[in-house]
Design a protein around this motif. Sequence first.
Motif, PDB file in Angstrom:
ATOM      1  N   ARG A 192      10.658   5.886   8.007  1.00 23.54           N
ATOM      2  CA  ARG A 192      12.022   5.670   7.510  1.00 23.54           C
ATOM      3  C   ARG A 192      12.241   6.421   6.206  1.00 23.54           C
ATOM      4  O   ARG A 192      13.298   7.014   5.990  1.00 23.54           O
ATOM      5  CB  ARG A 192      12.280   4.177   7.291  1.00 23.54           C
ATOM      6  N   ASP A 193      11.252   6.393   5.328  1.00 28.92           N
ATOM      7  CA  ASP A 193      11.370   7.060   4.019  1.00 28.92           C
ATOM      8  C   ASP A 193      10.154   7.948   3.812  1.00 28.92           C
ATOM      9  O   ASP A 193       9.113   7.496   3.333  1.00 28.92           O
ATOM     10  CB  ASP A 193      11.472   6.014   2.906  1.00 28.92           C
ATOM     11  N   SER A 194      10.299   9.212   4.157  1.00 27.38           N
ATOM     12  CA  SER A 194       9.168  10.140   4.073  1.00 27.38           C
ATOM     13  C   SER A 194       8.788  10.446   2.625  1.00 27.38           C
ATOM     14  O   SER A 194       7.670  10.883   2.353  1.00 27.38           O
ATOM     15  CB  SER A 194       9.487  11.446   4.815  1.00 27.38           C
ATOM     16  N   ASP A 195       9.716  10.241   1.678  1.00 22.86           N
ATOM     17  CA  ASP A 195       9.385  10.467   0.262  1.00 22.86           C
ATOM     18  C   ASP A 195       8.360   9.446  -0.210  1.00 22.86           C
ATOM     19  O   ASP A 195       7.477   9.760  -1.021  1.00 22.86           O
ATOM     20  CB  ASP A 195      10.642  10.376  -0.606  1.00 22.86           C
ATOM     21  N   VAL A 196       8.483   8.224   0.276  1.00 23.16           N
ATOM     22  CA  VAL A 196       7.501   7.190  -0.052  1.00 23.16           C
ATOM     23  C   VAL A 196       6.308   7.303   0.887  1.00 23.16           C
ATOM     24  O   VAL A 196       5.156   7.316   0.465  1.00 23.16           O
ATOM     25  CB  VAL A 196       8.130   5.779   0.064  1.00 23.16           C
ATOM     26  N   GLY A 197       6.603   7.421   2.185  1.00 23.17           N
ATOM     27  CA  GLY A 197       5.509   7.454   3.158  1.00 23.17           C
ATOM     28  C   GLY A 197       4.738   6.147   3.084  1.00 23.17           C
ATOM     29  O   GLY A 197       5.248   5.096   3.442  1.00 23.17           O
ATOM     30  N   TYR A 198       3.533   6.242   2.556  1.00 20.94           N
ATOM     31  CA  TYR A 198       2.737   5.036   2.343  1.00 20.94           C
ATOM     32  C   TYR A 198       1.962   5.178   1.052  1.00 20.94           C
ATOM     33  O   TYR A 198       1.411   6.243   0.754  1.00 20.94           O
ATOM     34  CB  TYR A 198       1.771   4.796   3.503  1.00 20.94           C
ATOM     35  N   CYS A 199       1.931   4.116   0.287  1.00 20.28           N
ATOM     36  CA  CYS A 199       1.182   4.089  -0.967  1.00 20.28           C
ATOM     37  C   CYS A 199       0.340   2.829  -0.976  1.00 20.28           C
ATOM     38  O   CYS A 199       0.811   1.740  -0.612  1.00 20.28           O
ATOM     39  CB  CYS A 199       2.147   4.097  -2.157  1.00 20.28           C
ATOM     40  N   GLN A 200      -0.931   2.965  -1.363  1.00 23.03           N
ATOM     41  CA  GLN A 200      -1.788   1.792  -1.458  1.00 23.03           C
ATOM     42  C   GLN A 200      -1.178   0.784  -2.430  1.00 23.03           C
ATOM     43  O   GLN A 200      -0.751   1.141  -3.520  1.00 23.03           O
ATOM     44  CB  GLN A 200      -3.184   2.200  -1.908  1.00 23.03           C
ATOM     45  N   GLY A 201      -1.148  -0.440  -2.025  1.00 23.22           N
ATOM     46  CA  GLY A 201      -0.445  -1.495  -2.755  1.00 23.22           C
ATOM     47  C   GLY A 201       0.643  -2.079  -1.888  1.00 23.22           C
ATOM     48  O   GLY A 201       0.875  -3.291  -1.886  1.00 23.22           O
ATOM     49  N   LEU A 202       1.301  -1.197  -1.123  1.00 23.59           N
ATOM     50  CA  LEU A 202       2.338  -1.663  -0.215  1.00 23.59           C
ATOM     51  C   LEU A 202       1.759  -2.539   0.895  1.00 23.59           C
ATOM     52  O   LEU A 202       2.457  -3.398   1.439  1.00 23.59           O
ATOM     53  CB  LEU A 202       3.080  -0.472   0.413  1.00 23.59           C
ATOM     54  N   ASN A 203       0.484  -2.312   1.236  1.00 21.32           N
ATOM     55  CA  ASN A 203      -0.130  -3.135   2.278  1.00 21.32           C
ATOM     56  C   ASN A 203      -0.171  -4.606   1.872  1.00 21.32           C
ATOM     57  O   ASN A 203       0.077  -5.501   2.687  1.00 21.32           O
ATOM     58  CB  ASN A 203      -1.533  -2.625   2.613  1.00 21.32           C
ATOM     59  N   TYR A 204      -0.456  -4.882   0.606  1.00 20.58           N
ATOM     60  CA  TYR A 204      -0.501  -6.267   0.139  1.00 20.58           C
ATOM     61  C   TYR A 204       0.902  -6.869   0.079  1.00 20.58           C
ATOM     62  O   TYR A 204       1.105  -8.039   0.430  1.00 20.58           O
ATOM     63  CB  TYR A 204      -1.169  -6.338  -1.235  1.00 20.58           C
ATOM     64  N   VAL A 205       1.852  -6.071  -0.370  1.00 19.45           N
ATOM     65  CA  VAL A 205       3.232  -6.546  -0.459  1.00 19.45           C
ATOM     66  C   VAL A 205       3.774  -6.871   0.936  1.00 19.45           C
ATOM     67  O   VAL A 205       4.331  -7.948   1.172  1.00 19.45           O
ATOM     68  CB  VAL A 205       4.126  -5.493  -1.150  1.00 19.45           C
ATOM     69  N   ASN A 229      16.253  -0.820  -3.277  1.00 21.70           N
ATOM     70  CA  ASN A 229      17.297  -1.430  -4.109  1.00 21.70           C
ATOM     71  C   ASN A 229      16.781  -2.272  -5.264  1.00 21.70           C
ATOM     72  O   ASN A 229      17.380  -2.269  -6.337  1.00 21.70           O
ATOM     73  CB  ASN A 229      18.211  -2.309  -3.236  1.00 21.70           C
ATOM     74  N   VAL A 230      15.699  -3.002  -5.059  1.00 23.25           N
ATOM     75  CA  VAL A 230      15.249  -3.949  -6.086  1.00 23.25           C
ATOM     76  C   VAL A 230      14.423  -3.263  -7.167  1.00 23.25           C
ATOM     77  O   VAL A 230      14.670  -3.446  -8.367  1.00 23.25           O
ATOM     78  CB  VAL A 230      14.442  -5.101  -5.446  1.00 23.25           C
ATOM     79  N   LEU A 231      13.438  -2.469  -6.756  1.00 25.08           N
ATOM     80  CA  LEU A 231      12.556  -1.798  -7.714  1.00 25.08           C
ATOM     81  C   LEU A 231      13.154  -0.451  -8.135  1.00 25.08           C
ATOM     82  O   LEU A 231      14.057   0.067  -7.472  1.00 25.08           O
ATOM     83  CB  LEU A 231      11.174  -1.581  -7.093  1.00 25.08           C
ATOM     84  N   VAL A 232      12.628   0.105  -9.221  1.00 24.72           N
ATOM     85  CA  VAL A 232      13.108   1.412  -9.674  1.00 24.72           C
ATOM     86  C   VAL A 232      12.642   2.495  -8.702  1.00 24.72           C
ATOM     87  O   VAL A 232      11.669   2.314  -7.964  1.00 24.72           O
ATOM     88  CB  VAL A 232      12.598   1.740 -11.098  1.00 24.72           C
ATOM     89  N   ASN A 233      13.334   3.611  -8.721  1.00 27.70           N
ATOM     90  CA  ASN A 233      12.997   4.711  -7.827  1.00 27.70           C
ATOM     91  C   ASN A 233      11.616   5.287  -8.137  1.00 27.70           C
ATOM     92  O   ASN A 233      11.158   5.255  -9.275  1.00 27.70           O
ATOM     93  CB  ASN A 233      14.037   5.828  -7.942  1.00 27.70           C
ATOM     94  N   ASP A 234      10.987   5.810  -7.113  1.00 33.15           N
ATOM     95  CA  ASP A 234       9.749   6.601  -7.240  1.00 33.15           C
ATOM     96  C   ASP A 234       8.524   5.803  -7.676  1.00 33.15           C
ATOM     97  O   ASP A 234       7.531   6.388  -8.131  1.00 33.15           O
ATOM     98  CB  ASP A 234       9.948   7.779  -8.210  1.00 33.15           C
ATOM     99  N   CYS A 235       8.575   4.483  -7.529  1.00 35.30           N
ATOM    100  CA  CYS A 235       7.382   3.689  -7.862  1.00 35.30           C
ATOM    101  C   CYS A 235       6.242   3.977  -6.897  1.00 35.30           C
ATOM    102  O   CYS A 235       5.071   3.872  -7.258  1.00 35.30           O
ATOM    103  CB  CYS A 235       7.718   2.201  -7.834  1.00 35.30           C
ATOM    104  N   TYR A 236       6.585   4.313  -5.648  1.00 37.99           N
ATOM    105  CA  TYR A 236       5.567   4.470  -4.613  1.00 37.99           C
ATOM    106  C   TYR A 236       5.553   5.865  -3.998  1.00 37.99           C
ATOM    107  O   TYR A 236       4.949   6.067  -2.955  1.00 37.99           O
ATOM    108  CB  TYR A 236       5.785   3.428  -3.502  1.00 37.99           C
ATOM    109  N   THR A 237       6.212   6.830  -4.625  1.00 36.19           N
ATOM    110  CA  THR A 237       6.154   8.201  -4.127  1.00 36.19           C
ATOM    111  C   THR A 237       4.790   8.799  -4.438  1.00 36.19           C
ATOM    112  O   THR A 237       3.978   8.204  -5.142  1.00 36.19           O
ATOM    113  CB  THR A 237       7.269   9.062  -4.756  1.00 36.19           C
ATOM    114  N   THR A 238       4.546  10.009  -3.949  1.00 34.84           N
ATOM    115  CA  THR A 238       3.214  10.612  -4.032  1.00 34.84           C
ATOM    116  C   THR A 238       2.660  10.659  -5.445  1.00 34.84           C
ATOM    117  O   THR A 238       1.487  10.360  -5.688  1.00 34.84           O
ATOM    118  CB  THR A 238       3.246  12.032  -3.440  1.00 34.84           C
TER     119      THR A 238
END
Length: 396
Positions: A192-205, A229-238
């Motif tokens: 859905r969001d290729s800019d984020v893709g996947y970042c370690q930490g999201l698995n726990y969330v 919407n809730v968190l600031v942009n680019d917290c989980y980008t590469t």
Amino acid sequence: MYGAHSKRDLSLELQAQIPILRPSIHARRANITVRFQDLYGFTVEGNVDDVNVMNEVREKVREQGRVWWSLEASKGANWYLQPEVSSGIVLKPSLKLSALANAITLKRLIRKGIPPVLRPKVWFSLSGAAKKKSTVPESYYDDLTKAVEGKVTAATKQIDHDLPRTFPGHPWLDTPEGHAALRRVLVGYSFRDSDVGYCQGLNYVAALLLLVMKTEEDAFWMLAVLLENVLVNDCYTTNLSGCHVEQRVFKDLLVKKCPRIATHLEAMDFDVSLVATEWFLCLFSKSLPSETTLRVWDILFYEGAKILFHVALAIFKMKEDALLLTHHVGEVIDILQTTTHHLFDPDELLTVAYDQIGSLTALTLSKQRKKQEPAVMAELDLRFRRLNSVKVEGGE
């Protein structure tokens, strides 16, 4: 799914979810470590005092449940979902006082905790997830998961690597069914969001969202509204630029709100991001007990990301005296980890977060972020150029 709800009477379900913990007579007589399961299936270790705190917290949860049911009876079912309560739309003068009273009541209620059985519905509506879901076809999530099935990317490889490491030992998450559900949510969002893709930490969330929400699809939309919407942009980008900005903002706030601690840690060359990065990336889901984490998330989904700073500062503040006696980095980390793992009373943490830390407005945080962004981007650009120069010199 683990934690899925049938159409049982909600008040009875709430009572069934909150058993009183009773350590054995031997554990009561000897102050030894006891093991028990919390409301969401996690195994918790603590002493008898911790068990007593947990029982007090569970009684408070019951009391809060009775308050919510009473309000539903007097104000009508789903009163907190009415537009004039949960948004800032312009109202007729005759409605303004009533809406304002309801909004104030809702904010106070949420800070005291949403009853577990109501969390899925309240989160989904107040966070904006329901609205986000309504903008796409009803089959969006099913279509997405089917479309990406079997596709292999760098993100899917990392997700597969992280699945067995996400809350190992949990009675549902650490099973083939749990892994499959978590994988679908994470892989689906990575496409859905290729800019984020996947970042370690999201698995726990995402895993904790699966335990709270009624359906896998609702967990997906909660993850979407959280990141979009809730968190600031680019917290989980590469390059994690948003996360780096948040860490710099947090360091500045620690200096202002806890100056003695900040000065002491700086003298030790202790970088607070050693502990705070995980707090912010995992939204405390790896650090705090589950019910304490979810009390933080109750506020997060209604008031926004400023609660993360309140809580992070409160953890340092609560252990100010002990931290000022430390001489080594390892001591600091040990104190903070031990503290977070045993914060079974959410009210204790949130009282410090608001009463002792004081006000943190969204405007203040926004200004701080804008102030820190140039330095973060310059630092990341320097790292990128250094990495490229190493690759060139290495003949890659």
